[in-house]
Design a protein around this motif. Structure first.
Motif, PDB file in Angstrom:
ATOM      1  N   VAL A 163       0.842  -1.203   0.000  1.00  0.00           N
ATOM      2  CA  VAL A 163       0.000   0.000   0.000  1.00  0.00           C
ATOM      3  C   VAL A 163       0.877   1.253   0.000  1.00  0.00           C
ATOM      4  CG1 VAL A 163      -1.610   1.367   1.392  1.00  0.00           C
ATOM      5  CG2 VAL A 163      -1.966  -1.092   1.101  1.00  0.00           C
ATOM      6  N   SER A 164       0.611   2.148  -0.939  1.00  0.00           N
ATOM      7  CA  SER A 164       1.311   3.429  -1.008  1.00  0.00           C
ATOM      8  C   SER A 164       0.299   4.549  -1.226  1.00  0.00           C
ATOM      9  CB  SER A 164       2.330   3.450  -2.152  1.00  0.00           C
ATOM     10  OG  SER A 164       3.360   2.506  -1.952  1.00  0.00           O
ATOM     11  N   PHE A 165       0.439   5.627  -0.471  1.00  0.00           N
ATOM     12  CA  PHE A 165      -0.369   6.836  -0.689  1.00  0.00           C
ATOM     13  C   PHE A 165       0.267   7.995   0.076  1.00  0.00           C
ATOM     14  CE2 PHE A 165      -2.483   4.741   2.957  1.00  0.00           C
ATOM     15  CZ  PHE A 165      -2.499   5.764   3.890  1.00  0.00           C
ATOM     16  N   ARG A 166      -0.131   9.211  -0.290  1.00  0.00           N
ATOM     17  CA  ARG A 166       0.346  10.427   0.375  1.00  0.00           C
ATOM     18  C   ARG A 166      -0.845  11.289   0.772  1.00  0.00           C
ATOM     19  NH1 ARG A 166       5.503  12.657  -0.630  1.00  0.00           N
ATOM     20  NH2 ARG A 166       4.517  14.698  -0.684  1.00  0.00           N
ATOM     21  N   ILE A 167      -0.740  11.920   1.915  1.00  0.00           N
ATOM     22  CA  ILE A 167      -1.733  12.894   2.356  1.00  0.00           C
ATOM     23  C   ILE A 167      -0.981  14.178   2.680  1.00  0.00           C
ATOM     24  CG2 ILE A 167      -3.466  13.467   4.099  1.00  0.00           C
ATOM     25  CD1 ILE A 167      -3.950  10.462   4.439  1.00  0.00           C
ATOM     26  N   GLU A 168      -1.305  15.246   1.973  1.00  0.00           N
ATOM     27  CA  GLU A 168      -0.609  16.506   2.171  1.00  0.00           C
ATOM     28  C   GLU A 168      -1.142  17.239   3.397  1.00  0.00           C
ATOM     29  OE1 GLU A 168       1.927  17.175   0.359  1.00  0.00           O
ATOM     30  OE2 GLU A 168       1.625  15.587  -1.131  1.00  0.00           O
ATOM     31  N   LYS A 169      -0.340  18.168   3.911  1.00  0.00           N
ATOM     32  CA  LYS A 169      -0.772  18.962   5.061  1.00  0.00           C
ATOM     33  C   LYS A 169      -2.045  19.729   4.703  1.00  0.00           C
ATOM     34  CE  LYS A 169       3.557  19.597   7.561  1.00  0.00           C
ATOM     35  NZ  LYS A 169       4.483  20.571   8.204  1.00  0.00           N
ATOM     36  N   CYS A 214     -14.700  15.364   3.234  1.00  0.00           N
ATOM     37  CA  CYS A 214     -13.394  15.045   2.651  1.00  0.00           C
ATOM     38  C   CYS A 214     -13.295  15.499   1.202  1.00  0.00           C
ATOM     39  CB  CYS A 214     -13.138  13.535   2.723  1.00  0.00           C
ATOM     40  SG  CYS A 214     -13.049  12.903   4.410  1.00  0.00           S
ATOM     41  N   GLY A 215     -12.132  16.024   0.852  1.00  0.00           N
ATOM     42  CA  GLY A 215     -11.906  16.435  -0.523  1.00  0.00           C
ATOM     43  C   GLY A 215     -11.389  15.308  -1.389  1.00  0.00           C
ATOM     44  N   ARG A 216     -10.787  14.304  -0.765  1.00  0.00           N
ATOM     45  CA  ARG A 216     -10.204  13.195  -1.507  1.00  0.00           C
ATOM     46  C   ARG A 216     -10.530  11.889  -0.798  1.00  0.00           C
ATOM     47  NH1 ARG A 216      -4.883  10.909  -2.137  1.00  0.00           N
ATOM     48  NH2 ARG A 216      -4.031  12.259  -0.517  1.00  0.00           N
ATOM     49  N   VAL A 217     -10.553  10.819  -1.560  1.00  0.00           N
ATOM     50  CA  VAL A 217     -10.887   9.497  -1.032  1.00  0.00           C
ATOM     51  C   VAL A 217      -9.845   8.488  -1.478  1.00  0.00           C
ATOM     52  CG1 VAL A 217     -12.468   7.552  -1.374  1.00  0.00           C
ATOM     53  CG2 VAL A 217     -13.376   9.774  -0.736  1.00  0.00           C
ATOM     54  N   ILE A 218      -9.486   7.591  -0.538  1.00  0.00           N
ATOM     55  CA  ILE A 218      -8.661   6.428  -0.854  1.00  0.00           C
ATOM     56  C   ILE A 218      -9.521   5.197  -0.610  1.00  0.00           C
ATOM     57  CG2 ILE A 218      -6.614   5.096  -0.230  1.00  0.00           C
ATOM     58  CD1 ILE A 218      -5.402   7.762   0.802  1.00  0.00           C
ATOM     59  N   ARG A 222      -5.433  -3.648  -0.758  1.00  0.00           N
ATOM     60  CA  ARG A 222      -4.731  -2.823  -1.738  1.00  0.00           C
ATOM     61  C   ARG A 222      -5.490  -1.524  -1.997  1.00  0.00           C
ATOM     62  NH1 ARG A 222      -0.811  -5.921  -4.199  1.00  0.00           N
ATOM     63  NH2 ARG A 222      -1.097  -8.188  -4.131  1.00  0.00           N
ATOM     64  N   VAL A 223      -4.787  -0.522  -2.503  1.00  0.00           N
ATOM     65  CA  VAL A 223      -5.452   0.712  -2.920  1.00  0.00           C
ATOM     66  C   VAL A 223      -6.105   0.448  -4.271  1.00  0.00           C
ATOM     67  CG1 VAL A 223      -5.164   3.118  -3.575  1.00  0.00           C
ATOM     68  CG2 VAL A 223      -3.850   2.200  -1.659  1.00  0.00           C
ATOM     69  N   ALA A 224      -7.431   0.372  -4.266  1.00  0.00           N
ATOM     70  CA  ALA A 224      -8.169   0.077  -5.493  1.00  0.00           C
ATOM     71  C   ALA A 224      -8.392   1.336  -6.321  1.00  0.00           C
ATOM     72  CB  ALA A 224      -9.515  -0.570  -5.157  1.00  0.00           C
ATOM     73  N   ALA A 225      -8.475   2.482  -5.645  1.00  0.00           N
ATOM     74  CA  ALA A 225      -8.685   3.746  -6.343  1.00  0.00           C
ATOM     75  C   ALA A 225      -8.423   4.883  -5.373  1.00  0.00           C
ATOM     76  CB  ALA A 225     -10.102   3.847  -6.902  1.00  0.00           C
ATOM     77  N   GLU A 226      -8.033   6.029  -5.889  1.00  0.00           N
ATOM     78  CA  GLU A 226      -7.963   7.249  -5.084  1.00  0.00           C
ATOM     79  C   GLU A 226      -8.162   8.432  -5.999  1.00  0.00           C
ATOM     80  OE1 GLU A 226      -4.152   8.596  -3.464  1.00  0.00           O
ATOM     81  OE2 GLU A 226      -3.239   6.806  -4.346  1.00  0.00           O
ATOM     82  N   GLY A 227      -8.765   9.487  -5.438  1.00  0.00           N
ATOM     83  CA  GLY A 227      -9.037  10.667  -6.241  1.00  0.00           C
ATOM     84  C   GLY A 227     -10.042  11.554  -5.545  1.00  0.00           C
TER      85      GLY A 227
END
Length: 241
Positions: free
Chosen positions: A21-27, A198-202, A208-213
């Motif tokens: 699993v890989s993802f980033r969440i910005e400040k 929320c502005g974004r969804v994982i 596994r990460v199936a989708a994000e956006g």
């Protein structure tokens, strides 16, 4: 603010819960972590807080989550549990709110001022001296959020913040979460709440990460959600609450 780099984890050998699993969440981002039961959402939270160890790297504000960095990590992250009874352990709301600041080395005056400021910000002044066992479930959820904010974390993790709440208290919690100006990672099956906050969804599925956006795109994709054992938010499906 939060980054997972090729993280895998298994509670039992040969039965992985998270798989690369890989993802980033910005400040400052508000991100919803969604998925069917068993997708790995709670495990992500545990790994972030150092309650479990997996493979790969997890970074919080540039600091890798390791045993020796946990005190620093836990000062940066506030965690609102799904069951507020597991979080509110002092006799009164006020005593819960000042417990962590006092243990972080603040004076009684500083801890008092911080608690009062948070209660005023959330319009919860009437809860200050109430006994935890005598307040409602909705009040206790709000008190738990206030307790976390009194720690002044840089990011807040929330596990099912609207579960088991009536519509009135659910709306209060949603409005409060929307107004929090900090990084937020929220897990929930309440997809209408995720859409509101929320502005974004994982989207996690089978570890596994199936989708994000963008939340509006992911949560309107009926085919994507149903293929991962989820349904459209009620507000988008044309069904009443």
């Amino acid at each position: 603010m939060i980054e997972f780099q090729h993280v895998s984890f298994a509670y039992e050998k040969d039965r992985p819960v998270l798989k690369d699993v890989s993802f980033r969440i910005e400040k400052g981002e508000a991100v919803g972590l969604i998925g069917a039961n068993g997708a790995g959402k709670s495990t992500v939270m545990k790994l972030l807080l150092g309650l479990a160890e997996g493979e790969g790297r997890i970074l919080v504000d540039g600091t890798e989550v390791r045993r020796d960095t946990l005190p620093e990590i836990r000062r940066k992250l506030g965690f609102v549990l799904q069951n507020s009874d597991n979080q509110m352990f002092m006799p009164t709301v006020y005593e819960d709110m000042v417990f962590a600041p006092l243990n972080y080395g603040l004076s009684r005056e500083e801890a008092d001022a911080r608690a009062d400021a948070v209660l005023k910000r959330l319009h919860l002044e009437d809860l200050k001296n109430r006994y935890n066992h005598k307040i409602s479930g909705g009040e206790k959820r709000m008190a738990a959020i206030a307790t976390v904010l009194a720690m002044e974390p840089e990011a807040v993790l929330m596990d099912e913040p609207t579960s088991a709440l009536d519509p009135y208290n659910r709306r209060i919690v949603i409005n409060t979460v929307r107004e929090l100006e900090m990084t937020k990672l929220i897990t929930s099956h309440d997809l209408d709440m995720i859409l509101d906050t929320c502005g974004r969804v994982i989207l996690l599925s089978e570890g596994r990460v199936a989708a994000e956006g963008p939340a509006g795109e992911i949560l309107r994709d009926r085919t994507l959600l149903e293929s991962n054992r989820m349904e459209l938010p009620l507000s988008l499906a044309g069904r009443p609450y």
